[in-house]
Write a protein that holds these residues in place. Structure first.
Motif, PDB file in Angstrom:
ATOM      1  N   SER A  87       0.826  -1.209   0.000  1.00 56.64           N
ATOM      2  CA  SER A  87       0.000   0.000   0.000  1.00 56.64           C
ATOM      3  C   SER A  87       0.860   1.258   0.000  1.00 56.64           C
ATOM      4  O   SER A  87       0.379   2.354  -0.268  1.00 56.64           O
ATOM      5  N   LYS A  88       2.152   1.096   0.291  1.00 54.65           N
ATOM      6  CA  LYS A  88       3.085   2.228   0.316  1.00 54.65           C
ATOM      7  C   LYS A  88       3.766   2.363  -1.040  1.00 54.65           C
ATOM      8  O   LYS A  88       3.908   1.391  -1.796  1.00 54.65           O
ATOM      9  N   PRO A  89       4.220   3.593  -1.400  1.00 57.42           N
ATOM     10  CA  PRO A  89       4.780   3.824  -2.741  1.00 57.42           C
ATOM     11  C   PRO A  89       6.137   3.172  -2.947  1.00 57.42           C
ATOM     12  O   PRO A  89       6.915   3.006  -2.011  1.00 57.42           O
ATOM     13  N   ASP A  90       6.382   2.818  -4.194  1.00 55.17           N
ATOM     14  CA  ASP A  90       7.667   2.242  -4.586  1.00 55.17           C
ATOM     15  C   ASP A  90       8.682   3.302  -4.999  1.00 55.17           C
ATOM     16  O   ASP A  90       9.882   3.095  -4.922  1.00 55.17           O
ATOM     17  N   GLY A  91       8.188   4.445  -5.499  1.00 58.47           N
ATOM     18  CA  GLY A  91       9.095   5.415  -6.094  1.00 58.47           C
ATOM     19  C   GLY A  91       9.456   5.018  -7.516  1.00 58.47           C
ATOM     20  O   GLY A  91       8.765   4.217  -8.158  1.00 58.47           O
ATOM     21  N   THR A  92      10.516   5.555  -8.031  1.00 57.51           N
ATOM     22  CA  THR A  92      10.958   5.284  -9.403  1.00 57.51           C
ATOM     23  C   THR A  92      11.207   3.784  -9.601  1.00 57.51           C
ATOM     24  O   THR A  92      11.854   3.155  -8.762  1.00 57.51           O
ATOM     25  N   PRO A  93      10.703   3.188 -10.701  1.00 59.15           N
ATOM     26  CA  PRO A  93      10.861   1.740 -10.910  1.00 59.15           C
ATOM     27  C   PRO A  93      12.314   1.286 -10.966  1.00 59.15           C
ATOM     28  O   PRO A  93      12.666   0.238 -10.432  1.00 59.15           O
TER      29      PRO A  93
END
Length: 299
Positions: A253-259
């Motif tokens: 549910s938390k962001p990954d940021g740049t792949p």
């Protein structure tokens, strides 16, 4: 962390006329104080490593701080350096200046070709402004000022705060505390799938000295290892380095940021430099420093 590593490297290489101030001694957001320092010190060479930095949480929740404070630091230092006739200057930025979906590995000419990662766009814009100011000084005054863009850094002196640290020191703190407490599980943000490149700060310091001695050009230079791992792989390496034997779970549910964020370091390699500290050795060194400096940690 970066400033301390550069100071250590210069001392090890025999440089003695070094002008250093702590944040408590000199507030670089104070323009008058910054100019007064440059008037007094009159440095011949400047490495601008000072910045407000942080991980996804800090960047996402305090974008004004990251934009405003970094712009103030950069403009004050670069203007004061120009005013006092500093001949050689190295501005340190960050790999987050590049577009979120830049072709991988990211070459220097990818700058300003796409949309930034929204979780750290304020910080990235500030650093891009610094690059532009260095390039402007080169065009207007002909001074051999340069910019270097490091990949993700780690090492002794890092910020291990639970709320503002970058991913690797956050992992070290989380896994080491879980080991000490006998916790069965560590939960990390995101999916663990994004790929990241990490460079030991002592390697960065060596690269900075190399660039000051061997490079002159208007375009920023990427500084990294040219190799990356998934965040999940990094977490596993940190768990091994800290001795944690439990399980790792991921909060998607938390962001990954740049792949993915892997730098093309061919310009730096072409100038004759490459890193010497492996990630496993660097992690062991950093975990040891973390455990030995609990009272001095930035938390």
């Amino acid at each position: 962390m970066v400033g301390s590593a550069i100071h250590r490297k210069l001392g090890d290489e025999g440089f003695t006329n070094l002008h250093v101030r702590t944040r408590s001694e000199l507030d670089l957001t104070d323009r008058r104080a910054t100019f007064d320092f440059f008037e007094e010190a009159r440095p011949a060479v400047v490495v601008l490593a000072a910045a407000r930095v942080g991980g996804i949480l800090a960047n996402s929740t305090r974008p004004v701080d990251f934009l405003s404070e970094n712009l103030q630091i950069q403009v004050n230092v670069l203007d004061a350096a120009l005013h006092t006739g500093v001949h050689r200057l190295l501005f340190l930025g960050s790999s987050c200046i590049y577009p979120k979906f830049a072709p991988q590995p990211i070459a220097e000419d990818a700058l300003l070709t796409g949309t930034l990662e929204p979780t750290n766009d304020a910080y990235a814009i500030a650093k891009i402004a610094g690059i532009m100011q260095v390039q402007a000084v080169r065009r207007q005054y002909g001074l051999p000022w340069i910019s270097a863009m490091p990949t993700n850094l780690y090492g002794p002196g890092d910020n291990f705060s639970a709320t503002s640290s970058h991913v690797l020191p956050a992992f070290i703190r989380r896994y080491d505390e879980a080991r000490a407490q006998g916790a069965p599980v560590v939960t990390n943000w995101g999916s663990g799938n994004p790929r990241r490149e990490f460079l030991h700060v002592d390697d960065l310091a060596a690269a900075c000295l190399h660039l000051l001695e061997h490079f002159d050009g208007p375009q920023q230079v990427n500084v990294g290892t040219g190799e990356d791992q998934t965040i999940a792989e990094i977490a596993h390496m940190v768990s091994e380095a800290t001795g944690f034997t439990g399980d790792t779970e991921w909060d998607t549910s938390k962001p990954d940021g740049t792949p993915r964020k892997l730098l093309d370091v061919s310009t730096l390699r072409g100038s004759g430099w490459q890193p010497t500290i492996s990630l496993r050795d660097g992690l062991a060194d950093t975990v040891s420093w973390y455990r030995s400096n609990q009272q001095a940690l930035r938390v």
